[in-house]
Design a protein around this motif. Structure first.
Motif, PDB file in Angstrom:
ATOM      1  N   MET A   1       0.827  -1.188   0.000  1.00 42.79           N
ATOM      2  CA  MET A   1       0.000   0.000   0.000  1.00 42.79           C
ATOM      3  C   MET A   1       0.869   1.248   0.000  1.00 42.79           C
ATOM      4  O   MET A   1       0.733   2.110  -0.824  1.00 42.79           O
ATOM      5  CB  MET A   1      -0.926  -0.035   1.215  1.00 42.79           C
ATOM      6  CG  MET A   1      -1.743   1.222   1.388  1.00 42.79           C
ATOM      7  SD  MET A   1      -2.969   1.028   2.674  1.00 42.79           S
ATOM      8  CE  MET A   1      -2.370   2.174   3.856  1.00 42.79           C
ATOM      9  N   SER A   2       1.810   1.346   0.938  1.00 42.95           N
ATOM     10  CA  SER A   2       2.632   2.533   1.057  1.00 42.95           C
ATOM     11  C   SER A   2       3.871   2.421   0.177  1.00 42.95           C
ATOM     12  O   SER A   2       4.394   1.336  -0.042  1.00 42.95           O
ATOM     13  CB  SER A   2       3.045   2.717   2.517  1.00 42.95           C
ATOM     14  OG  SER A   2       3.866   3.844   2.644  1.00 42.95           O
ATOM     15  N   ALA A   3       4.347   3.565  -0.284  1.00 44.21           N
ATOM     16  CA  ALA A   3       5.552   3.590  -1.106  1.00 44.21           C
ATOM     17  C   ALA A   3       6.812   3.471  -0.256  1.00 44.21           C
ATOM     18  O   ALA A   3       7.890   3.205  -0.758  1.00 44.21           O
ATOM     19  CB  ALA A   3       5.582   4.892  -1.901  1.00 44.21           C
ATOM     20  N   TRP A   4       6.679   3.664   1.039  1.00 47.07           N
ATOM     21  CA  TRP A   4       7.820   3.615   1.941  1.00 47.07           C
ATOM     22  C   TRP A   4       7.600   2.494   2.949  1.00 47.07           C
ATOM     23  O   TRP A   4       6.566   2.418   3.597  1.00 47.07           O
ATOM     24  CB  TRP A   4       7.946   4.952   2.656  1.00 47.07           C
ATOM     25  CG  TRP A   4       9.060   5.048   3.645  1.00 47.07           C
ATOM     26  CD1 TRP A   4      10.361   4.715   3.457  1.00 47.07           C
ATOM     27  CD2 TRP A   4       8.963   5.514   4.985  1.00 47.07           C
ATOM     28  NE1 TRP A   4      11.083   4.955   4.600  1.00 47.07           N
ATOM     29  CE2 TRP A   4      10.242   5.455   5.558  1.00 47.07           C
ATOM     30  CE3 TRP A   4       7.907   5.997   5.760  1.00 47.07           C
ATOM     31  CZ2 TRP A   4      10.502   5.842   6.858  1.00 47.07           C
ATOM     32  CZ3 TRP A   4       8.164   6.386   7.052  1.00 47.07           C
ATOM     33  CH2 TRP A   4       9.456   6.313   7.591  1.00 47.07           C
ATOM     34  N   ARG A   5       8.567   1.604   3.052  1.00 41.75           N
ATOM     35  CA  ARG A   5       8.431   0.451   3.946  1.00 41.75           C
ATOM     36  C   ARG A   5       9.720   0.250   4.737  1.00 41.75           C
ATOM     37  O   ARG A   5      10.806   0.515   4.235  1.00 41.75           O
ATOM     38  CB  ARG A   5       8.115  -0.804   3.143  1.00 41.75           C
ATOM     39  CG  ARG A   5       6.827  -0.692   2.332  1.00 41.75           C
ATOM     40  CD  ARG A   5       6.645  -1.852   1.372  1.00 41.75           C
ATOM     41  NE  ARG A   5       6.403  -3.106   2.048  1.00 41.75           N
ATOM     42  CZ  ARG A   5       5.197  -3.571   2.392  1.00 41.75           C
ATOM     43  NH1 ARG A   5       4.139  -2.881   2.106  1.00 41.75           N
ATOM     44  NH2 ARG A   5       5.062  -4.734   2.990  1.00 41.75           N
ATOM     45  N   HIS A   6       9.570  -0.246   5.946  1.00 41.88           N
ATOM     46  CA  HIS A   6      10.710  -0.680   6.752  1.00 41.88           C
ATOM     47  C   HIS A   6      10.225  -1.907   7.517  1.00 41.88           C
ATOM     48  O   HIS A   6       9.458  -1.788   8.471  1.00 41.88           O
ATOM     49  CB  HIS A   6      11.183   0.409   7.716  1.00 41.88           C
ATOM     50  CG  HIS A   6      12.420   0.015   8.451  1.00 41.88           C
ATOM     51  ND1 HIS A   6      13.672   0.337   7.997  1.00 41.88           N
ATOM     52  CD2 HIS A   6      12.597  -0.711   9.579  1.00 41.88           C
ATOM     53  CE1 HIS A   6      14.573  -0.155   8.833  1.00 41.88           C
ATOM     54  NE2 HIS A   6      13.942  -0.801   9.796  1.00 41.88           N
ATOM     55  N   MET A   7      10.668  -3.064   7.081  1.00 37.46           N
ATOM     56  CA  MET A   7      10.154  -4.325   7.622  1.00 37.46           C
ATOM     57  C   MET A   7      11.105  -4.922   8.659  1.00 37.46           C
ATOM     58  O   MET A   7      12.321  -4.837   8.519  1.00 37.46           O
ATOM     59  CB  MET A   7       9.962  -5.341   6.493  1.00 37.46           C
ATOM     60  CG  MET A   7       9.143  -4.837   5.318  1.00 37.46           C
ATOM     61  SD  MET A   7       7.475  -4.396   5.748  1.00 37.46           S
ATOM     62  CE  MET A   7       6.724  -5.994   5.733  1.00 37.46           C
ATOM     63  N   ILE A   8      10.491  -5.524   9.704  1.00 41.65           N
ATOM     64  CA  ILE A   8      11.234  -6.403  10.602  1.00 41.65           C
ATOM     65  C   ILE A   8      10.395  -7.668  10.759  1.00 41.65           C
ATOM     66  O   ILE A   8       9.192  -7.659  10.497  1.00 41.65           O
ATOM     67  CB  ILE A   8      11.532  -5.771  11.985  1.00 41.65           C
ATOM     68  CG1 ILE A   8      10.249  -5.580  12.789  1.00 41.65           C
ATOM     69  CG2 ILE A   8      12.293  -4.476  11.853  1.00 41.65           C
ATOM     70  CD1 ILE A   8      10.521  -5.407  14.262  1.00 41.65           C
ATOM     71  N   ARG A   9      11.030  -8.719  11.173  1.00 40.37           N
ATOM     72  CA  ARG A   9      10.326  -9.995  11.357  1.00 40.37           C
ATOM     73  C   ARG A   9      10.083 -10.221  12.846  1.00 40.37           C
ATOM     74  O   ARG A   9      10.877  -9.819  13.685  1.00 40.37           O
ATOM     75  CB  ARG A   9      11.145 -11.139  10.763  1.00 40.37           C
ATOM     76  CG  ARG A   9      11.354 -10.989   9.255  1.00 40.37           C
ATOM     77  CD  ARG A   9      12.136 -12.114   8.630  1.00 40.37           C
ATOM     78  NE  ARG A   9      11.477 -13.355   8.313  1.00 40.37           N
ATOM     79  CZ  ARG A   9      10.365 -13.523   7.610  1.00 40.37           C
ATOM     80  NH1 ARG A   9       9.695 -12.498   7.199  1.00 40.37           N
ATOM     81  NH2 ARG A   9       9.898 -14.715   7.345  1.00 40.37           N
TER      82      ARG A   9
END
Length: 173
Positions: A1-9
């Motif tokens: 959805m967003s153009a900016w992501r910062h993922m953690i598990r």
């Protein structure tokens, strides 16, 4: 959805809390501004900490942003400083701690109780998505430039219906 992501598990939390500072670049801020219907987003920075919580995670953040909006009175662009914070809890799908779905039944809400945890669709948590979501909640939907005043003065010439009829009669109607 967003153009900016910062993922953690979720599995990254096995070693303890994770803290990150999130600050999108100019291109990502422009995409976020477009997504939130802003004129611009000159600055956005958030400090996010994720801790283990039950079988999921607790996400806490403090953030600051400068948003550019159009004044609803003067139609001039102006900037506003926004400071916010949030706490969100999330659990994996199928968790015994996930809120129960009431299919078609009535839902009782306790406004004093904490929000139920979000249910994650995978093992990934999008920290940037939570930050943008809570920024959106802090933005004034009816922006007004500081000092802008709405000075509407209705036509002072209010006539009673009887005065209008008398004038029509006097005019020979």
């Amino acid at each position: 959805m967003s153009a900016w992501r910062h993922m953690i598990r979720l599995s990254d939390l096995a070693r303890g809390p994770v803290s990150v500072t999130l600050e999108p670049g100019a291109e990502a801020r422009a995409a976020i501004a477009k997504e939130l219907a802003l004129e611009g987003l000159p600055a956005l920075q958030g400090r996010v900490t994720v801790r283990p919580w039950l079988d999921g995670a607790e996400i806490t953040s403090r953030f600051t942003a400068v948003v550019e909006q159009i004044c609803g009175v003067t139609l001039d662009p102006f900037e506003t400083q926004i400071d916010g914070d949030f706490v969100v809890r999330a659990v994996p799908a199928g968790s015994p701690n996930a809120p129960a779905d009431s299919e078609g039944g009535e839902v009782e809400m306790d406004l004093e109780a904490p929000d139920p945890p979000d249910v994650l669709s995978s093992d990934d948590i999008d920290l940037a998505g939570y930050l943008v979501e809570h920024l959106a909640l802090e933005i004034d939907p009816f922006p007004r430039k500081p000092g802008a005043e709405f000075n509407y003065e209705p036509d002072v010439r209010e006539e009673s219906p009887f005065a209008v009829l008398k004038r029509l009669k006097d005019d020979g109607a």
